[in-house]
Enzyme design. Structure first.
Site, short mmCIF file in Angstrom:
data_model
loop_
_atom_site.label_atom_id
_atom_site.label_comp_id
_atom_site.label_asym_id
_atom_site.label_seq_id
_atom_site.Cartn_x
_atom_site.Cartn_y
_atom_site.Cartn_z
N ILE A 278 -34.23 0.07 5.02
CA ILE A 278 -34.95 -1.06 4.39
C ILE A 278 -34.96 -2.31 5.25
CG2 ILE A 278 -34.71 -0.29 1.99
CD1 ILE A 278 -32.44 -2.54 1.79
N LEU B 273 -31.46 -0.70 -4.68
CA LEU B 273 -30.06 -0.25 -4.74
C LEU B 273 -29.49 0.02 -3.36
CD1 LEU B 273 -31.54 0.93 -7.48
CD2 LEU B 273 -29.34 2.01 -7.80
N THR C 9 -23.57 -6.47 -8.28
CA THR C 9 -22.20 -6.16 -8.72
C THR C 9 -21.54 -7.37 -9.38
OG1 THR C 9 -19.99 -5.74 -7.83
CG2 THR C 9 -21.56 -6.67 -6.31
N ASP C 10 -20.58 -7.10 -10.25
CA ASP C 10 -19.80 -8.21 -10.84
C ASP C 10 -18.87 -8.83 -9.80
OD1 ASP C 10 -18.00 -6.08 -10.60
OD2 ASP C 10 -17.19 -6.27 -12.63
N GLU C 11 -18.70 -8.16 -8.64
CA GLU C 11 -17.76 -8.68 -7.64
C GLU C 11 -18.21 -10.00 -7.05
OE1 GLU C 11 -16.12 -5.67 -5.05
OE2 GLU C 11 -16.54 -4.11 -6.52
N TYR D 229 -18.04 -7.30 1.41
CA TYR D 229 -19.02 -6.61 0.55
C TYR D 229 -19.59 -7.59 -0.48
CZ TYR D 229 -20.66 -3.92 -3.48
OH TYR D 229 -21.41 -3.44 -4.55
N ALA E 87 -19.56 -10.79 -0.58
CA ALA E 87 -20.29 -11.91 0.04
C ALA E 87 -21.71 -11.47 0.41
CB ALA E 87 -19.55 -12.40 1.28
N LYS F 212 -23.46 -9.06 -1.03
CA LYS F 212 -24.25 -8.86 -2.25
C LYS F 212 -24.60 -10.23 -2.87
CE LYS F 212 -25.18 -5.47 -4.12
NZ LYS F 212 -26.35 -4.57 -3.96
N TYR G 260 -3.23 1.31 -4.43
CA TYR G 260 -2.92 0.07 -3.71
C TYR G 260 -1.95 -0.81 -4.50
CZ TYR G 260 -7.12 1.14 -0.91
OH TYR G 260 -8.06 1.74 -0.11
N ASP H 19 -1.21 -2.74 0.01
CA ASP H 19 -2.36 -3.25 -0.73
C ASP H 19 -3.56 -3.52 0.19
OD1 ASP H 19 -3.74 -4.07 -2.93
OD2 ASP H 19 -2.30 -5.62 -3.52
P1 NAD Z 1 -23.80 4.41 -2.47
O1 NAD Z 1 -23.00 3.93 -1.32
O2 NAD Z 1 -23.41 5.68 -3.16
O3 NAD Z 1 -25.32 4.62 -2.02
C1 NAD Z 1 -26.00 3.70 -1.24
C2 NAD Z 1 -27.28 4.35 -0.75
O4 NAD Z 1 -27.99 3.40 0.06
C3 NAD Z 1 -27.05 5.58 0.14
O5 NAD Z 1 -27.92 6.62 -0.27
C4 NAD Z 1 -27.39 5.11 1.53
O6 NAD Z 1 -27.90 6.13 2.36
C5 NAD Z 1 -28.45 4.06 1.23
N1 NAD Z 1 -28.58 3.06 2.31
C6 NAD Z 1 -27.59 2.41 2.95
N2 NAD Z 1 -28.11 1.59 3.89
C7 NAD Z 1 -29.45 1.72 3.81
C8 NAD Z 1 -30.54 1.12 4.50
N3 NAD Z 1 -30.35 0.22 5.46
N4 NAD Z 1 -31.80 1.47 4.14
C9 NAD Z 1 -32.02 2.40 3.16
N5 NAD Z 1 -31.03 3.00 2.50
C10 NAD Z 1 -29.76 2.67 2.80
O7 NAD Z 1 -23.86 3.19 -3.47
P2 NAD Z 1 -23.89 3.17 -5.07
O8 NAD Z 1 -22.50 3.19 -5.56
O9 NAD Z 1 -24.85 4.18 -5.56
O10 NAD Z 1 -24.46 1.71 -5.32
C11 NAD Z 1 -25.86 1.48 -5.43
C12 NAD Z 1 -26.09 0.00 -5.65
O11 NAD Z 1 -25.42 -0.43 -6.83
C13 NAD Z 1 -25.56 -0.88 -4.51
O12 NAD Z 1 -26.49 -1.92 -4.31
C14 NAD Z 1 -24.27 -1.44 -5.05
O13 NAD Z 1 -23.98 -2.70 -4.50
C15 NAD Z 1 -24.58 -1.53 -6.53
N6 NAD Z 1 -23.42 -1.42 -7.42
C16 NAD Z 1 -22.57 -0.36 -7.28
C17 NAD Z 1 -21.49 -0.26 -8.17
C18 NAD Z 1 -20.53 0.91 -8.10
O14 NAD Z 1 -19.53 0.92 -8.81
N7 NAD Z 1 -20.79 1.92 -7.31
C19 NAD Z 1 -21.28 -1.23 -9.15
C20 NAD Z 1 -22.19 -2.30 -9.24
C21 NAD Z 1 -23.27 -2.37 -8.38
P1 TYD Z 2 -12.95 0.94 -5.50
O1 TYD Z 2 -13.28 2.23 -6.18
O2 TYD Z 2 -12.88 0.88 -4.03
O3 TYD Z 2 -13.96 -0.16 -6.09
P2 TYD Z 2 -13.94 -1.78 -5.91
O4 TYD Z 2 -12.98 -2.15 -4.87
O5 TYD Z 2 -15.36 -2.06 -5.52
O6 TYD Z 2 -13.59 -2.32 -7.26
O7 TYD Z 2 -11.53 0.45 -6.04
C1 TYD Z 2 -11.28 0.32 -7.42
C2 TYD Z 2 -9.88 -0.20 -7.57
O8 TYD Z 2 -8.97 0.82 -7.12
C3 TYD Z 2 -9.60 -1.41 -6.71
O9 TYD Z 2 -8.73 -2.30 -7.42
C4 TYD Z 2 -8.89 -0.85 -5.48
C5 TYD Z 2 -8.15 0.36 -6.04
N1 TYD Z 2 -8.01 1.48 -5.08
C6 TYD Z 2 -6.76 2.08 -4.90
O10 TYD Z 2 -5.76 1.68 -5.52
N2 TYD Z 2 -6.66 3.10 -4.03
C7 TYD Z 2 -7.71 3.58 -3.31
O11 TYD Z 2 -7.54 4.52 -2.48
C8 TYD Z 2 -8.99 2.98 -3.53
C9 TYD Z 2 -10.20 3.46 -2.77
C10 TYD Z 2 -9.10 1.94 -4.43
#
Ligand code: NAD
Ligand code: TYD
Length: 352
Positions: free
Chosen positions: A61, A82, A130-132, A155, A157, A159, A212, A283
């Site tokens: 993208i 996404l 994300t809520d982050e 990450y 920052a 988003k 962690y 951690d």
């Molecule tokens: P993911 O890492 O599983 O998938 C990301 C996808 O984006 C992959 O298919 C990857 O190939 C594609 N991608 C990466 N760089 C790209 C680029 N430059 N151009 C086109 N495609 C590219 O992520 P996810 O967990 O499915 O998250 C999807 C979205 O939701 C993200 O924007 C993430 O910030 C957001 N989000 C995720 C969570 C979560 O818990 N996973 C929570 C809140 C928001």
């Molecule tokens: P993660 O799934 O990486 O999501 P995010 O950091 O985006 O919230 O982590 C979820 C929580 O779990 C986070 O507090 C970090 C912790 N964690 C571990 O304790 N061990 C691990 O190996 C990973 C990947 C995460």
């Protein structure tokens, strides 16, 4: 008939979203745009690749000429953005990848929207976030749509920057937009680097499970399909130029999540004492303590509610990973081993 682009549609959440749209909106033309990074996998879309209303495009993208070519071929009415680098630990190891996709990629799409959507009110740029971006809470309180942005990892920052650009383009150029900020997702097809699929993968391999710190950090968990239903509801019904928080009011300390996974795994498989695999490790730097979401407008103005209970969602997720061992094997091969070594090698010298 509307043309919908789903960027990142071969990733975890994106593939569930594409599947839902292809099934529920047969009259929409769905285009998946995905660069197929380590996290993107065409296998995640196997059942919808042949669908008549779906086309896959391998596109970065942030590559403006590739985006422009597709814009001419299949101009979108809706972009669901996404595509992202999505894993906090990787953002600590390599922040620039996050700037490339999350910031530059989003702006590249917005630039096309600015150029081609002028004067149109029937289009939508939907930013999945994300809520982050709101930073870290203490023991009490919740994020709301009014919470101040306070991102603390590379990450979050990246988003947050993307969210700001979406709002700025909406405000300055009048592009209709929505942003939703969701908590931690879990479910089938999630890459085994995040807490829940990593834990399940280690349970299946009977290897140590890295937690962690003391496992007291808290996250607000939501089943991926509940998130997807919320996105589609907002896309269809929500007033534009707004932000919505998406959460299932399910905030838990990590150790509780891992212990629950261990006991469900034992119940499903007949294994015993899986919680002995839990290993507390060094951690994460800058580890946010707690995320918790108050999704009041989504619940009360849009009428959304989560369908999946946490325990049932975890049970189904464990069952999916057990039934899809070859998927897990393939995504865990090659580069994953290098990442695992880099991320956990020193932390986990005690891990087998
Ligand atoms: P993911 O890492 O599983 O998938 C990301 C996808 O984006 C992959 O298919 C990857 O190939 C594609 N991608 C990466 N760089 C790209 C680029 N430059 N151009 C086109 N495609 C590219 O992520 P996810 O967990 O499915 O998250 C999807 C979205 O939701 C993200 O924007 C993430 O910030 C957001 N989000 C995720 C969570 C979560 O818990 N996973 C929570 C809140 C928001
Ligand atoms: P993660 O799934 O990486 O999501 P995010 O950091 O985006 O919230 O982590 C979820 C929580 O779990 C986070 O507090 C970090 C912790 N964690 C571990 O304790 N061990 C691990 O190996 C990973 C990947 C995460």
């Amino acid at each position: 008939m509307r043309t919908v682009w789903v960027t990142g549609g071969a990733g975890f959440i994106g593939s569930h979203l594409v599947r839902y749209l292809v099934r529920e909106y047969p009259s929409y033309r769905i285009h998946t745009l995905d660069a197929l990074t380590y996290a993107g996998n065409l296998e995640n879309l196997a059942d919808v690749l042949p669908a008549a209303n779906h086309t896959f495009h391998k596109i970065d993208i942030a590559n403006a000429s590739a985006v422009q070519r597709l814009w001419h071929e299949a101009p979108p009415d809706i972009i669901l953005n996404l595509a992202a680098e999505s894993h906090v630990d990787r953002s600590i190891l390599s922040p620039m990848d996050f700037v490339h996709t999350n910031v530059l990629g989003t702006i590249t799409l917005l630039e096309h929207a600015r150029q081609y959507w002028q004067g149109r009110s029937d289009v939508l740029f939907y930013q999945v976030s994300t809520d982050e971006v709101y930073g870290s809470l203490g023991e009490e309180g919740f994020f709301t749509e009014g919470s101040a942005y306070d991102p603390r990892s590379p990450y979050s920052a990246s988003k947050a920057a993307a969210d700001h650009f979406v709002r700025a383009y909406g405000h300055t150029y009048g592009i209709p937009y929505l942003i939703s900020n969701c908590g931690n997702n879990y479910g089938p097809f999630q890459f085994p680097e995040k807490l829940i699929p990593l834990t399940i993968s280690r349970l299946i391999e009977r290897k140590s499970i890295p937690v962690y710190g003391q496992g007291q950090n808290m996250r607000d968990w939501i089943y991926v399909e509940d998130h997807v239903r919320a996105i589609v509801l907002l896309m269809e019904k929500a007033p534009r130029q707004r932000t919505y928080l998406i959460g299932a009011q399910n905030c838990r300390p990590n150790i509780e999540v891992v212990q629950l996974l261990c006991s469900l795994y034992d119940e499903i498989t007949g294994e015993k004492d899986s919680d002995r695999l839990i290993t507390f490790v060094q951690d994460r730097p800058g580890h946010d303590f707690r995320y918790a979401i108050c999704p009041s407008p989504l619940l009360h103005q849009l009428g959304w509610k989560p369908h999946m209970s946490f325990e049932e969602g975890l049970r189904q997720t464990i069952q999916w990973y057990r039934a899809n061992g070859s998927w897990l094997e393939r995504v865990r091969s090659g580069a994953y081993q290098e990442y695992f070594q880099r991320q956990y090698g020193e932390r986990l010298s005690s891990l087998q």
